[in-house]
Design a protein around this motif. Structure first.
Motif, short mmCIF file in Angstrom:
data_model
loop_
_atom_site.label_atom_id
_atom_site.label_comp_id
_atom_site.label_asym_id
_atom_site.label_seq_id
_atom_site.Cartn_x
_atom_site.Cartn_y
_atom_site.Cartn_z
N LYS A 1 0.82 -1.21 0.00
CA LYS A 1 0.00 0.00 0.00
C LYS A 1 0.86 1.26 0.00
O LYS A 1 0.84 2.06 -0.94
CB LYS A 1 -0.94 -0.01 1.21
N VAL A 2 1.64 1.46 1.07
CA VAL A 2 2.40 2.70 1.22
C VAL A 2 3.43 2.86 0.11
O VAL A 2 3.50 3.90 -0.56
CB VAL A 2 3.07 2.75 2.61
N CYS A 3 4.26 1.84 -0.08
CA CYS A 3 5.31 1.94 -1.10
C CYS A 3 4.72 1.97 -2.51
O CYS A 3 5.21 2.71 -3.38
CB CYS A 3 6.29 0.77 -0.97
N LEU A 4 3.69 1.17 -2.74
CA LEU A 4 3.08 1.15 -4.06
C LEU A 4 2.48 2.51 -4.41
O LEU A 4 2.64 3.01 -5.52
CB LEU A 4 2.01 0.07 -4.12
N ASP A 5 1.80 3.13 -3.45
CA ASP A 5 1.20 4.45 -3.69
C ASP A 5 2.28 5.48 -4.03
O ASP A 5 2.12 6.29 -4.96
CB ASP A 5 0.42 4.91 -2.47
N MET A 6 3.40 5.46 -3.28
CA MET A 6 4.48 6.41 -3.55
C MET A 6 5.13 6.11 -4.89
O MET A 6 5.47 7.05 -5.64
CB MET A 6 5.53 6.37 -2.44
N ALA A 7 5.30 4.85 -5.19
CA ALA A 7 5.93 4.47 -6.46
C ALA A 7 5.12 4.98 -7.64
O ALA A 7 5.67 5.53 -8.61
CB ALA A 7 6.09 2.95 -6.53
N VAL A 8 3.82 4.82 -7.58
CA VAL A 8 2.94 5.29 -8.66
C VAL A 8 2.96 6.81 -8.74
O VAL A 8 3.06 7.39 -9.83
CB VAL A 8 1.51 4.78 -8.43
N LYS A 9 2.92 7.46 -7.59
CA LYS A 9 2.87 8.93 -7.55
C LYS A 9 4.15 9.55 -8.10
O LYS A 9 4.11 10.55 -8.83
CB LYS A 9 2.63 9.38 -6.12
N LEU A 10 5.31 8.95 -7.78
CA LEU A 10 6.60 9.54 -8.15
C LEU A 10 7.21 8.89 -9.39
O LEU A 10 8.24 9.37 -9.88
CB LEU A 10 7.58 9.43 -6.98
N GLY A 11 6.62 7.82 -9.86
CA GLY A 11 7.19 7.15 -11.03
C GLY A 11 8.50 6.44 -10.73
O GLY A 11 9.41 6.44 -11.56
N VAL A 12 8.59 5.83 -9.54
CA VAL A 12 9.79 5.10 -9.13
C VAL A 12 9.40 3.66 -8.83
O VAL A 12 8.22 3.31 -8.79
CB VAL A 12 10.45 5.75 -7.90
N SER A 13 10.41 2.82 -8.61
CA SER A 13 10.13 1.43 -8.25
C SER A 13 9.65 1.36 -6.80
O SER A 13 9.89 2.29 -6.00
CB SER A 13 11.39 0.57 -8.41
N GLU A 14 9.01 0.27 -6.44
CA GLU A 14 8.54 0.10 -5.06
C GLU A 14 9.72 0.04 -4.09
O GLU A 14 9.64 0.54 -2.97
CB GLU A 14 7.68 -1.15 -4.95
N GLU A 15 10.82 -0.57 -4.52
CA GLU A 15 11.99 -0.64 -3.65
C GLU A 15 12.57 0.75 -3.42
O GLU A 15 12.99 1.09 -2.31
CB GLU A 15 13.04 -1.56 -4.26
N GLU A 16 12.60 1.57 -4.47
CA GLU A 16 13.10 2.94 -4.30
C GLU A 16 12.17 3.73 -3.38
O GLU A 16 12.63 4.55 -2.58
CB GLU A 16 13.22 3.65 -5.64
N ALA A 17 10.87 3.47 -3.48
CA ALA A 17 9.92 4.14 -2.60
C ALA A 17 10.21 3.77 -1.14
O ALA A 17 10.18 4.63 -0.25
CB ALA A 17 8.49 3.75 -2.97
N ALA A 18 10.51 2.49 -0.90
CA ALA A 18 10.84 2.05 0.46
C ALA A 18 12.10 2.74 0.95
O ALA A 18 12.20 3.17 2.11
CB ALA A 18 11.02 0.53 0.50
N GLN A 19 13.10 2.89 0.07
CA GLN A 19 14.34 3.56 0.45
C GLN A 19 14.11 5.03 0.75
O GLN A 19 14.74 5.60 1.65
CB GLN A 19 15.37 3.39 -0.67
N ARG A 20 13.19 5.67 0.02
CA ARG A 20 12.88 7.07 0.30
C ARG A 20 12.22 7.24 1.65
O ARG A 20 12.47 8.21 2.36
CB ARG A 20 11.98 7.63 -0.81
N HIS A 21 11.35 6.28 2.03
CA HIS A 21 10.77 6.32 3.36
C HIS A 21 11.87 6.18 4.42
O HIS A 21 11.91 6.92 5.40
CB HIS A 21 9.75 5.19 3.53
N ALA A 22 12.76 5.23 4.21
CA ALA A 22 13.83 4.99 5.17
C ALA A 22 14.71 6.23 5.34
O ALA A 22 15.23 6.49 6.44
CB ALA A 22 14.68 3.79 4.74
N ALA A 23 14.88 7.00 4.28
CA ALA A 23 15.74 8.19 4.33
C ALA A 23 15.18 9.26 5.27
O ALA A 23 15.92 10.16 5.68
CB ALA A 23 15.93 8.76 2.93
N ASP A 24 13.90 9.16 5.60
CA ASP A 24 13.29 10.14 6.51
C ASP A 24 13.66 9.89 7.96
O ASP A 24 13.38 10.72 8.83
CB ASP A 24 11.76 10.10 6.40
N TYR A 25 14.28 8.75 8.26
CA TYR A 25 14.55 8.36 9.63
C TYR A 25 16.03 8.49 9.95
O TYR A 25 16.89 8.24 9.11
CB TYR A 25 14.10 6.91 9.88
N ALA A 26 16.33 8.84 11.19
CA ALA A 26 17.71 9.04 11.60
C ALA A 26 18.55 7.79 11.35
O ALA A 26 19.71 7.88 10.94
CB ALA A 26 17.77 9.42 13.08
#
Length: 264
Positions: free
Chosen positions: A200-225
């Motif tokens: 859900k979360v990664c797939l939604d971001m991937a579609v919105k930004l035009g990136v892969s689901e794995e890249e979406a997961a990495q972008r989420h991780a980048a928000d954390y210390a």
């Protein structure tokens, strides 16, 4: 480190999905005796049978936590089945409420439903176990909150409000229960890796930004210390600590398990 949880009676709401399943299994490994509270007992029966086959002392209790009478009946059932009221209550059961809706667009019914589940549900179970804990002069309660209840989140007003309110319930009741040697705390997960996060979360971001689901997961991780997403086991480990005597001097606190997101 021995967490001294062997033979403790641990009641867990929402015990068989995601974080709930990880928490249930973690307490089983520690040798606890388990009372699994669920509105849909059929969804929990496979886990119950598996744990029983492993030698875990476990009882499955039908309980809708939004019904105060059912919560009191569940505690009576636990006392009869396991010989005492719970030593530990872990409130995992909860919901997400409307996602992507502003506060202005959220209906009263949507708001009421999630507040009733996430706030009143925990209140009902706490109210049901506390008299017995107070009489025994010992007990641990761990409410699973969320970091959106610490920072707020656009599009998640109802959920954020429910978890923020749970913090108030937890802190106030911790003050009241402290003289009876009872600890009450919140474990607040951030985003937790799992089926919903990936599908859900990664797939939604991937579609919105035009990136892969794995890249979406990495972008989420980048928000954390710590640059990584929490796992269900991370949350389970925090619950174990807060339920153990190793946290004997901690009460009324929030423990974020979010890789540092709430601190940033």
């Amino acid at each position: 480190m021995d967490l001294l949880l062997t033979n403790k009676i641990v009641a867990i709401t929402g015990p068989a999905k995601g974080m709930g399943e990880a928490i249930t299994r973690a307490f089983a490994v520690e040798g606890a005796r388990l009372a699994l509270l669920a509105r849909d007992t059929l969804a929990v029966s496979a886990l119950e049978m598996e744990l029983r086959d492993q030698g875990v002392d476990v009882v499955l209790v039908a309980c809708d936590i939004t019904n105060s009478d059912q919560c009191e009946q569940a505690v009576a059932h636990i006392r009869e089945a396991l010989g005492d009221v719970p030593d530990v209550l872990i409130n995992v059961a909860g919901g997400s409420g409307p996602v992507g809706k502003s506060g202005a667009d959220t209906t009263f019914e949507e708001f009421e439903e999630i507040v009733r589940l996430n706030m009143a549900g925990c209140f009902n179970t706490m109210r049901a176990v506390l008299p017995g804990m107070m009489e025994r002069r010992s007990g641990k309660i761990v409410n699973v909150g969320g970091t959106f209840g610490m920072r707020g989140k656009a599009g998640r007003m109802a959920y954020s409000a429910s978890k923020w309110g749970l913090r108030g319930i937890t802190k106030s009741m911790a003050i009241e229960a402290g003289p009876h040697n009872i600890n009450i705390n919140i474990v607040a997960p951030g985003m937790v890796d799992g089926q919903r996060f990936r599908t859900k979360v990664c797939l939604d971001m991937a579609v919105k930004l035009g990136v892969s689901e794995e890249e979406a997961a990495q972008r989420h991780a980048a928000d954390y210390a710590l640059q990584r997403i929490s796992t269900a086991q991370d949350v389970a480990d925090a619950c174990l600590f807060m339920a153990s005597e190793r946290s004997r001097q901690i009460t009324g606190t929030d423990l974020p398990v979010d890789g540092g997101w709430a601190a940033l």
